[in-house]
Design a protein around this motif. Structure first.
Motif, PDB file in Angstrom:
ATOM      1  N   SER A 163      -7.782   3.019  -1.012  1.00 36.39           N
ATOM      2  CA  SER A 163      -8.160   3.074   0.396  1.00 36.39           C
ATOM      3  C   SER A 163      -8.513   4.508   0.761  1.00 36.39           C
TER       4      SER A 163
ATOM      5  N   GLN B 268       0.848  -1.190   0.000  1.00 36.66           N
ATOM      6  CA  GLN B 268       0.000   0.000   0.000  1.00 36.66           C
ATOM      7  C   GLN B 268       0.882   1.237   0.000  1.00 36.66           C
TER       8      GLN B 268
ATOM      9  N   HIS C 256      -3.504   4.549  -0.620  1.00 32.23           N
ATOM     10  CA  HIS C 256      -4.313   5.116   0.466  1.00 32.23           C
ATOM     11  C   HIS C 256      -4.229   6.627   0.348  1.00 32.23           C
TER      12      HIS C 256
ATOM     13  N   CYS D 194     -12.065  -1.157   6.701  1.00 31.94           N
ATOM     14  CA  CYS D 194     -10.754  -0.984   7.322  1.00 31.94           C
ATOM     15  C   CYS D 194     -10.781   0.256   8.217  1.00 31.94           C
TER      16      CYS D 194
ATOM     17  N   LEU E 232     -11.197   0.088  -0.216  1.00 30.77           N
ATOM     18  CA  LEU E 232     -11.019  -0.092   1.221  1.00 30.77           C
ATOM     19  C   LEU E 232     -11.629   1.129   1.891  1.00 30.77           C
TER      20      LEU E 232
ATOM     21  N   GLN F 299      -6.263  -1.442  -5.736  1.00 27.59           N
ATOM     22  CA  GLN F 299      -7.168  -1.028  -4.673  1.00 27.59           C
ATOM     23  C   GLN F 299      -6.975   0.448  -4.336  1.00 27.59           C
TER      24      GLN F 299
ATOM     25  N   CYS G 260      -2.132  -1.053  -3.672  1.00 22.52           N
ATOM     26  CA  CYS G 260      -3.174  -0.192  -3.127  1.00 22.52           C
ATOM     27  C   CYS G 260      -2.610   1.214  -2.945  1.00 22.52           C
TER      28      CYS G 260
END
Length: 173
Positions: free
Chosen positions: A78, A3, A38, A136, A100, A76, A36
């Motif tokens: 997040s 991530q 974030h 999450c 997420l 992904q 991912c």
């Protein structure tokens, strides 16, 4: 899974589209694992706290970058959702990505109830297919008191189970 934490994707919209996505692609080049990004709003930094107060009732800037992220090679995305002002319907712009969804606020020691967690999950699932959905925390919990962090994680699990139970009752899995 790797991530990447990206604290600038919520501020520099033009740069995200001009070179931010390409930079993520360079970072994941050759990786064989799930990737991912974030998008973080930052915690404990007064400049970030002050900046968030200027954003108004809805944080709509994601409308500009979600389509680019949806087209990216990142697996992904997040996001911080509980206690943020991101309109949940914007999650639909991440079509095809695993999303997420932060259902635990790490900026406070107040422990969420399972019902609060379940409500965020249920709202998000209106815009993200269950097969692409992951509950999450909003961000990392490292600076948090261990006991508080454990209680928050227990709320995440209990809230997720509650949401599943409610969805099963509505005929969804």
């Amino acid at each position: 899974m790797i991530q990447f934490d990206e604290p600038a994707f919520n501020v520099y919209m033009d740069e995200v589209k001009r070179w931010g996505i390409d930079t993520l692609h360079r970072a994941i080049q050759g990786l064989k694992c799930t990737t991912c990004v974030h998008i973080c709003y930052g915690y404990g930094i007064q400049a970030n706290i002050d900046w968030k107060r200027t954003l108004g009732a809805e944080w709509r800037q994601y409308e500009e970058i979600f389509p680019a992220l949806a087209k990216s090679r990142i697996d992904q995305v997040s996001l911080e959702c509980i206690n943020s002002r991101i309109p949940v319907e914007l999650l639909r712009l991440l079509k095809g990505k695993d999303v997420l969804v932060g259902v635990i606020d790490v900026a406070t020691n107040r422990v969420e109830t399972p019902q609060e967690v379940a409500e965020v999950i249920q709202r998000a699932l209106k815009y993200v297919p269950a097969r692409h959905f992951y509950a999450c925390t909003n961000c990392g919990m490292a600076p948090m008191d261990r006991e508080v962090a454990l209680k928050k994680l227990q709320a995440l699990v209990a809230g997720t189970e509650l949401a599943k139970k409610k969805l099963r009752g509505k005929g969804r899995k």
